[in-house]
Design a protein around this motif. Structure first.
Motif, PDB file in Angstrom:
ATOM      1  N   VAL A  34      -5.433  39.689 -50.466  1.00 32.39           N
ATOM      2  CA  VAL A  34      -6.154  40.079 -51.682  1.00 32.39           C
ATOM      3  C   VAL A  34      -6.757  41.471 -51.541  1.00 32.39           C
ATOM      4  O   VAL A  34      -7.566  41.891 -52.341  1.00 32.39           O
ATOM      5  CB  VAL A  34      -7.250  39.059 -52.073  1.00 32.39           C
ATOM      6  N   ARG A  35      -6.349  42.170 -50.508  1.00 25.80           N
ATOM      7  CA  ARG A  35      -6.759  43.548 -50.281  1.00 25.80           C
ATOM      8  C   ARG A  35      -8.283  43.697 -50.257  1.00 25.80           C
ATOM      9  O   ARG A  35      -8.850  44.623 -50.817  1.00 25.80           O
ATOM     10  CB  ARG A  35      -6.154  44.466 -51.347  1.00 25.80           C
ATOM     11  N   PRO A  66      -9.854  50.471 -53.710  1.00 26.63           N
ATOM     12  CA  PRO A  66      -9.348  51.009 -52.442  1.00 26.63           C
ATOM     13  C   PRO A  66      -9.824  50.204 -51.235  1.00 26.63           C
ATOM     14  O   PRO A  66     -10.716  49.371 -51.342  1.00 26.63           O
ATOM     15  CB  PRO A  66      -9.920  52.427 -52.387  1.00 26.63           C
ATOM     16  N   MET A  67      -9.213  50.488 -50.085  1.00 26.31           N
ATOM     17  CA  MET A  67      -9.470  49.661 -48.916  1.00 26.31           C
ATOM     18  C   MET A  67     -10.187  50.378 -47.792  1.00 26.31           C
ATOM     19  O   MET A  67     -10.460  49.786 -46.767  1.00 26.31           O
ATOM     20  CB  MET A  67      -8.143  49.111 -48.401  1.00 26.31           C
ATOM     21  N   THR A  68     -10.467  51.649 -47.964  1.00 28.52           N
ATOM     22  CA  THR A  68     -11.176  52.334 -46.894  1.00 28.52           C
ATOM     23  C   THR A  68     -12.525  52.800 -47.417  1.00 28.52           C
ATOM     24  O   THR A  68     -12.681  53.037 -48.616  1.00 28.52           O
ATOM     25  CB  THR A  68     -10.378  53.563 -46.419  1.00 28.52           C
ATOM     26  N   PRO A 116      -9.189  55.482 -42.531  1.00 24.67           N
ATOM     27  CA  PRO A 116     -10.492  55.342 -41.878  1.00 24.67           C
ATOM     28  C   PRO A 116     -10.510  56.144 -40.582  1.00 24.67           C
ATOM     29  O   PRO A 116      -9.453  56.502 -40.058  1.00 24.67           O
ATOM     30  CB  PRO A 116     -10.591  53.847 -41.595  1.00 24.67           C
ATOM     31  N   MET A 135     -13.329  53.978 -51.203  1.00 23.69           N
ATOM     32  CA  MET A 135     -14.207  53.220 -52.093  1.00 23.69           C
ATOM     33  C   MET A 135     -15.271  54.125 -52.692  1.00 23.69           C
ATOM     34  O   MET A 135     -15.592  54.037 -53.885  1.00 23.69           O
ATOM     35  CB  MET A 135     -14.896  52.097 -51.313  1.00 23.69           C
ATOM     36  N   MET A 189     -11.569  43.218 -55.557  1.00 26.93           N
ATOM     37  CA  MET A 189     -11.022  43.707 -54.287  1.00 26.93           C
ATOM     38  C   MET A 189      -9.538  44.050 -54.363  1.00 26.93           C
ATOM     39  O   MET A 189      -9.068  44.925 -53.671  1.00 26.93           O
ATOM     40  CB  MET A 189     -11.297  42.710 -53.170  1.00 26.93           C
ATOM     41  N   VAL A 190      -8.843  43.371 -55.260  1.00 25.29           N
ATOM     42  CA  VAL A 190      -7.403  43.604 -55.319  1.00 25.29           C
ATOM     43  C   VAL A 190      -7.090  45.005 -55.820  1.00 25.29           C
ATOM     44  O   VAL A 190      -6.199  45.674 -55.310  1.00 25.29           O
ATOM     45  CB  VAL A 190      -6.734  42.551 -56.219  1.00 25.29           C
ATOM     46  N   ALA A 245      -9.981  44.256 -47.642  1.00 28.28           N
ATOM     47  CA  ALA A 245     -10.303  45.311 -46.672  1.00 28.28           C
ATOM     48  C   ALA A 245     -11.246  44.859 -45.562  1.00 28.28           C
ATOM     49  O   ALA A 245     -11.819  45.675 -44.867  1.00 28.28           O
ATOM     50  CB  ALA A 245     -10.863  46.551 -47.371  1.00 28.28           C
TER      51      ALA A 245
END
Lengths: 286, 443, 329
Positions: free
Chosen positions: B369-370, C270-272, C319, C276, C266-267, B372
C-alpha cells in the motif's frame, strides 16, 4: 496587415526553419544500415524470448548480418524452416538441426518424495533453493514453486497441483531454453524431440550417495550403473553418482528402462510394453 | 540521552526468557557432528581420517584459504567417518563424525578457573594464537577473527568496539556470559587491543541489561582506555555498522569495512574465546547457546560442545513442545529456520529458538500500500519496497542501482510491513543474483 | 509433532496489518462524522450510508466478476474511500449522483489500476472531482448547518465561507456579508460546506489520533498546512484588503480534511521524507492558488490530484543512504 496573413507568414517561416534543421540533422547523422537486418528481423518470430542467446530478435538479426555467418546461430522458435529462410536472405547454407523440446528431469512428486518440512515465503525457487534443500529433502530436486512456468513465454508449462512438478506441453514448447535458465537446480534440459516425439531420459539429477538419495525420494537415481551396462550404444554415462542418457547417441531401444531398480528412467510417448519378444521386434522397426 | 544509531530501526518485543539463567555445561553426546564449513569463507580441510584417535582440543581440520578457520575436536574418541550430514544451511555438507570415548584433553591446555591477567605474547603472536585456536566471530557472522585483527597496510585502528548489544530478541547468551565471566572478558578485550594496537576500547551494551552494564563497569574500573557504553534499545544495533555509528558516530561507507573509519568490532563472546585461547591455550570447541521459546519449559543458557546435535539441547530444555512449528538457529530476526533437529551446534550458533505453529505462521499478504514504513525503518537508508519489487520482477539492474548490496538483512522492513510482504526474501534473492552478476563482471 | 516450517528471516512480525491501518483511519474519521451528523442531521447520515454501501458493493462486484481475485472488502479500504467520498459532498446530494461518484471512485479510480495499492490517484478525490465537473449545481448547493439538520429533502441552502469570499471583491465586503460565520463558528464547524469538511476541531482530533498511532507521519500534514499558511500569509502581507488572512484559509473549506485525510492517503503519496515534504508543501500552495486565483472557490481536491500526478517524480528523491556522507567526529 491582416492578422491571418501575419499568422501564415510566422508559421510558414517557423516551419521552414524547422524543416531545414531536420533536413540537416538527417543528412549529418544518418545511420546507414544493412537492409538485410530488416529483412532477417522481419522473418523472425518477434517473440524476443532470448532463446537464441541474444537480447531480442533484432539483436539476433544484427549479429547474423554482422558476422555474415549462421554458425552457432539458431532460432529455436522458428526452427529449421526459418533458418532456411534466413540462409536464403543471407545467401548462406543452412544447417539442419534436430528439433528439441524441454524435459523435466525430476520425478520427485509429492508422492515419490514426501514433504519433510513446510516452506513458507516468497514463491521463488531461486530463493527457496538458497534457503534450504527443499521440502522433499533432495538438494537437487524440483522445489515446485514454478520459476520455470513463470519464465515460459509460450504457455508451454504448468504446475501439476497433484505432483507438485512442472509439466511441459509439448505442442507449445519451442525449446527457447528460458525455463532451463530459470531453474536454479538445472533440472530442465533441452533434448532432441526424437522420432514420433519419443524420448527416454533419466528423471533424476541427484548427486548424493544412493542410500541418502533413495531415503528422500522413491524414484531417485542411486548411481548403480545397471543402465550403463544395459546400453548397447554407449549412450549412458554415470557421473557424480547419477546416470545421464546422451540423446545424440541414444537409439531409443528401451533396454535400460526395465533395468533401473528405482524407476528413475522415464519413457515418453512410447506404446505400452508388450511381451518381451514383441519388444525386440518393435525395436527393429524403430 | 542514550546513544543509538540515527537511521531507522525497530523495537520488537524483547522476550528475554532465559535471562539470568546460569550457564549450564552439558555433557557431549556419544556421537558428535563437526561440520567442515562452520565459518564465513572457505570450508576447512579435514586433517584426520576414519579410525583416527583424537583428543579434545586436537586439530582436526585446517583452514587453508585466507578467509578460513581451524577446527578442533570437541571431544576425545575415534573418528567414525567423514560423511555428509545436515547442517543449519538446510543441506547435507561434509562433516567429521566422532564417537566419543571419555573426555581426554590435549596436553598444554589450562583447564583451571584461575584468572590470568598478564599478557605475555606480542601482537603478532596473539594473531597467530587466535588463528591456531580457530576463533571466529561468535555473534553469528562467523567471520574468522584473526583476519579482522590484521589491520591492512595504510590503515590505522583507533577504536576497538566490543559488541555486547545482543539486540536480537530472546537471546541471552552474551548477557549471561558477561555476568559470569566479566573479568575474563576484560582481559580478552585487552588482548584484542594489544593485537590491533589501539588504546581505546568501547563495550557497547543495550540498556535493557542494566546488571551487565553495572557488572562490566566494575570490571573495567581499573583499566584505562576501556569504557562501557550504555545504548538505547534499538534493533539492529548489533549490526557492525550500526554499532559503530552508535558508539563513535562514524558511518562506514557503502561497500567498505569498519577499518575504513578506524574501528574494529568484535563480539563479546569472541573476546572471551580469545582470552581462553591466548591465556589458557584452549581452542574454540564450545560456546554458550541459548535455548528458548515461549513454549519451552526450561529456557536455558547452555555451554555446549561444537557438534552437539540441537535435539540434545532441546531435550535438556524440556523437550519439543506439543504445537511446535519452527526451530530457528539464532534469533527471530536474523536466525535461520532449520529443517531437522539433527543439525549440530556450530561456532555460529548463538541460540536455538522454538516457535509454536501459530507464532511461526507468516501474516496475511496484501498488496503493497506504499505506506513507506519499510523506508522509515531501514537502518541503511534503502527503499526495501523497491528492492523487493525488483526481486519479484527479477530486475537485477534496478536492484543493483538501488544498492541492494548494502542491505544488512536485518529484517526490519519485513517485520514492520503492514501488508506482510516477503520483502527480505526478495531482497536476499536480489543480493544473491546481483552478487553473481558483479563477480562475473569482475572476471 | 507436525512438520517443521522453514522460511527466511525475520520470523516475527509486528502486530498490525493493512486492515488495522484502515480501521484506525475509520476511527479517526468518526469525530468529523459526528460533527457532520450534528450539523446536517439525517441528510449527512444518509449520504454516509449510501456512499459506504455503494463503495463496498462496487469493490465486491469488481473483485468477484472482473478481477476474479480474493475478496478484498475485508481490508476495509472500500469503507475508507466511501467515508472520504461522503466527506467531500454536500449532505443533500441526490443519491443517484453519489452512486455514480462511488462507481467512479472505486471502479475507475481504484480497481481499474489493480486494486488497493496500485492506484496513482486518491480514489475518493477522483470520484469527487468527477461529480463536481459533471454535476456542478447539486455539488455546490450547500445545506445550511443546524437549520437543515431535521430535514431530509428541501433543505435550505446557503453559501460556504469560501464561496462568499470568491464572490466578494475585497475582504471587508466578504466579512460584512451576514451569511459569513465568525472564526470560532468555523472552527467548530458551524458553516456551509461538504459533509465532512466543516469541523476543523473534529478533523484535527482525528488527525492527531492518526499521528499518534503512527498511521500517518507528520511530514505531509505539517508541510501541507505550512505551504498553505506561508503562501496565504505572503499574499495577505502584500495586500490585506484584497487577500484574507491565512487563519481563515486554514479553517475554511476542506483544508484540514485535505491535510490530514486526503493528502496523507499512503497509496497516492510519496514514499520518502523529502518527497513527502515537497508533496505537502506544494499541495498547500496549489490549494491557495486555486482558491485565490482559480475559478473554483475550493482547490484542495484539485491540488492533491495534481500533486498525486507528481508522486512518481517525487519518488525519485532518494532517502539519505547510510554511509553516504562520511562524517568523522
Amino acid at each position: 496587415m491582416d492578422p491571418i496573413i501575419i499568422a501564415i507568414i510566422v508559421l510558414g517561416v517557423t516551419a521552414l526553419i524547422f524543416a531545414a534543421i531536420i533536413f540537416g540533422v538527417e543528412k549529418q547523422f544518418k545511420v546507414i544500415e544493412d537492409p538485410r537486418i530488416d529483412e532477417v528481423s522481419e522473418a523472425l518470430p518477434g517473440a524476443n524470448c532470448g532463446g537464441c542467446g541474444f537480447a531480442g530478435c533484432r539483436a539476433y538479426a544484427e549479429a547474423i548480418v554482422k558476422n555474415e555467418s549462421l554458425e552457432g546461430m539458431f532460432c529455436p522458435v522458428g526452427g529449421n524452416d526459418l533458418n532456411a529462410d534466413i540462409a536464403a536472405i543471407m545467401g548462406l547454407e543452412a544447417e539442419e538441426k534436430a528439433p528439441q523440446v524441454a524435459v523435466v528431469r525430476c520425478n520427485g512428486s509429492l508422492k515419490n518424495s514426501p514433504q519433510k518440512f513446510n516452506y513458507e515465503g516468497a514463491q521463488s525457487c531461486a530463493f527457496a533453493s538458497n534457503l534450504s534443500a527443499g521440502p522433499g529433502g533432495c538438494p537437487n530436486g524440483c522445489l515446485g514453486l514454478g520459476d520455470c512456468v513463470e519464465s515460459c513465454d509460450f504457455d508451454a508449462m504448468y504446475m501439476d497441483k497433484e505432483t507438485g512438478l512442472p509439466v511441459i506441453i509439448e505442442e507449445n514448447c519451442v525449446a527457447c531454453g528460458a525455463c532451463v535458465k530459470s531453474c536454479p537446480r538445472s533440472i530442465i534440459e533441452l533434448r532432441n524431440q526424437g522420432k514420433k516425439s519419443r524420448r527416454i531420459y533419466v528423471s533424476c539429477v541427484n548427486t548424493e550417495k544412493g542410500a541418502v538419495a533413495k531415503k528422500n525420494c522413491e524414484v531417485a537415481c542411486i548411481g548403480c550403473g545397471k543402465c550403463v551396462k544395459a546400453c548397447t550404444f554407449d549412450a549412458i554415462v554415470l557421473e557424480n553418482k547419477v546416470a545421464y542418457i546422451d540423446f545424440e547417441k541414444c537409439r531409443l531401444c528401451r533396454k535400460c528402462q526395465p533395468e533401473c531398480p528405482t524407476g528413475a528412467i522415464t519413457e515418453l510417448n512410447f506404446p505400452p510394453r508388450k511381451v518381451k519378444a514383441e519388444v525386440t521386434e518393435e525395436n527393429k522397426e524403430v | 540521552m542514550l546513544k543509538t544509531f540515527k537511521l531507522g530501526g525497530v523495537h520488537p518485543p524483547e522476550n528475554k526468557l532465559s535471562a539470568h539463567k546460569a550457564i549450564e555445561a552439558i555433557e557431549a553426546p556419544e556421537k558428535i557432528f563437526v561440520p567442515l564449513g562452520q565459518n564465513l569463507g572457505a570450508p576447512s580441510v579435514a586433517t584426520v581420517k576414519r579410525g583416527d584417535k583424537v583428543k579434545t582440543g586436537q586439530l582436526i581440520a585446517k583452514g587453508e584459504a585466507f578467509i578460513s578457520a581451524m577446527i578442533h575436536s570437541p571431544v576425545s574418541g575415534t573418528v567414525d567417518k567423514i560423511d555428509t550430514h545436515i547442517d543449519a544451511s538446510g543441506y547435507r555438507r561434509d562433516t567429521i563424525i566422532i564417537t566419543r570415548e571419555g573426555d581426554e584433553w590435549e596436553e598444554g591446555i589450562d583447564l583451571s578457573a584461575d584468572l590470568r591477567k598478564e599478557i605475555t605474547l606480542s601482537p603478532q603472536e596473539i594473531v597467530e594464537k587466535v588463528k591456531a585456536s580457530g576463533i571466529v566471530g561468535l555473534g553469528g557472522a562467523t567471520f574468522p577473527t584473526h583476519v579482522k585483527l590484521m589491520v591492512p597496510d595504510g590503515k590505522k585502528a583507533e577504536y576497538l568496539i566490543i559488541n555486547a548489544v545482543e539486540c536480537e530478541p530472546y537471546l541471552t547468551a552474551d548477557h549471561q556470559l558477561m555476568l559470569e565471566k566479566a573479568d575474563e572478558i576484560v582481559v580478552g578485550v585487552q588482548i584484542l587491543m594489544k593485537a590491533i594496537g589501539v588504546d581505546k576500547a568501547i563495550i557497547g551494551i543495550e540498556n535493557n541489561k542494566p546488571d551487565a552494564i553495572e557488572h562490566m563497569n566494575k570490571s573495567v574500573a581499573n583499566f584505562a582506555g576501556i569504557t562501557v557504553q550504555a545504548l538505547k534499545v534499538m534493533y539492529p544495533q548489533g549490526a557492525e555498522k550500526q554499532l559503530i555509528k552508535a558508539c563513535v558516530n562514524r558511518e562506514v561507507p557503502s561497500g567498505k569495512l569498519p577499518i575504513e573509519v578506524g574501528c574494529v568490532v568484535q563480539n563479546v563472546g569472541t573476546a572471551f574465546a580469545v582470552y581462553e585461547a591466548v591465556q589458557k591455550n584452549k581452542p574454540l570447541i564450545e560456546r554458550v547457546v541459548t535455548v528458548t521459546g515461549k513454549n519451552v519449559s526450561i529456557p536455558s543458557n547452555f555451554m555446549a560442545r561444537i557438534g552437539t546435535p540441537v535435539s540434545l539441547l532441546i531435550e535438556k530444555a524440556g523437550g519439543i513442545p506439543e504445537d511446535n512449528g519452527k526451530i530457528i538457529n539464532g534469533g527471530p530476526m536474523m536466525g535461520k529456520a532449520i529443517n531437522s533437529t539433527d543439525v549440530p551446534v556450530t561456532k555460529g550458533t548463538s541460540g536455538i529458538l522454538l516457535m509454536s505453529e501459530k507464532e511461526a505462521k507468516r501474516v496475511r499478504e496484501y498488496n503493497c500500500v506504499r505506506c513507506a514504513r519499510c523506508t522509515t525503518v531501514c537502518p541503511m537508508g534503502l527503499e526495501p519496497f523497491l528492492l523487493g519489487l525488483a526481486g519479484e520482477s527479477l530486475d537485477w539492474e534496478i536492484a543493483e542501482k538501488e544498492q541492494v548490496m548494502d542491505c544488512i538483512e536485518c529484517g526490519s522492513c519485513q517485520y514492520t510491513c503492514p501488508s506482510g510482504r516477503p520483502l527480505l526474501d526478495n531482497i536476499r534473492l536480489g543480493k544473491f543474483k546481483v552478487g553473481q552478476i558483479m563477480r562475473s563482471r569482475k572476471n | 509433532m507436525s512438520l517443521l516450517t522453514v522460511s527466511g528471516s525475520p520470523h516475527v512480525h509486528e502486530k498490525g496489518n493493512v486492515s488495522k491501518i484502515m480501521l484506525f483511519v475509520i476511527i479517526a474519521m468518526l469525530p468529523a462524522f459526528i460533527a457532520s451528523a450534528w450539523m446536517f442531521g439525517i441528510g449527512a447520515v444518509k449520504v454516509f450510508a449510501v456512499s459506504i454501501i455503494a463503495c463496498i458493493l462496487f469493490e465486491w462486484l469488481v473483485q468477484k466478476f472482473l478481477i476474479k481475485g480474493p475478496n478484498t472488502v475485508s481490508d476495509y479500504s472500500a469503507i475508507v474511500t466511501g467515508m472520504l467520498l461522503a466527506f467531500n459532498v454536500p449532505s443533500n446530494l441526490p443519491v443517484w449522483i453519489l452512486i455514480i461518484g462511488a462507481f467512479v471512485s472505486i471502479v475507475i479510480g481504484k480497481m481499474s489500476f489493480g486494486g488497493l495499492g496500485k492506484n496513482p490517484f486518491n480514489p475518493a478525490l477522483v470520484g469527487r472531482v468527477f461529480m463536481l465537473i459533471s454535476f456542478p449545481v447539486p455539488m455546490t448547493s450547500w445545506p445550511k448547518p443546524l437549520e437543515s439538520a431535521s430535514q431530509l429533502t428541501d433543505v435550505i441552502t446557503g453559501p460556504t465561507p469560501l464561496g462568499i469570499l470568491k464572490e466578494s471583491s475585497n475582504v471587508a465586503e466578504a466579512m460584512s456579508n451576514p451569511a459569513m460565520p465568525d472564526y470560532l463558528q468555523m472552527f467548530w464547524g458551524n458553516m456551509g460546506g461538504s459533509a465532512g469538511e466543516i469541523s476543523a476541531i473534529a478533523l484535527l482530533a482525528g488527525g492527531l489520533f492518526l499521528l499518534l498511532t503512527r498511521v500517518i507521519s507528520w511530514h505531509i500534514p505539517v508541510s501541507f498546512l505550512l505551504g498553505a499558511t506561508m503562501f496565504a500569509g505572503a499574499l495577505w502581507l502584500a495586500d490585506p484588503t484584497i487577500y484574507i488572512d491565512p487563519l481563515f484559509h486554514l479553517i475554511a473549506g476542506g483544508m484540514m480534511l485535505a491535510a490530514f485525510f486526503m493528502a496523507t492517503d499512503m497509496v497516492s503519496s510519496p514514499m520518502t521524507p523529502w518527497g513527502m515534504l515537497i508533496f505537502g508543501f506544494m499541495g498547500g500552495v496549489l490549494t491557495i492558488i486555486i482558491r485565490v486565483f482559480g475559478a473554483y472557490p475550493e482547490g484542495a481536491s484539485f491540488a492533491i490530484l495534481i500533486m498525486n500526478a507528481f508522486v512518481p517524480l517525487l519518488n525519485k528523491i532518494k532517502p539519505k543512504r547510510f554511509g553516504e556522507e562520511v562524517k568523522n567526529g
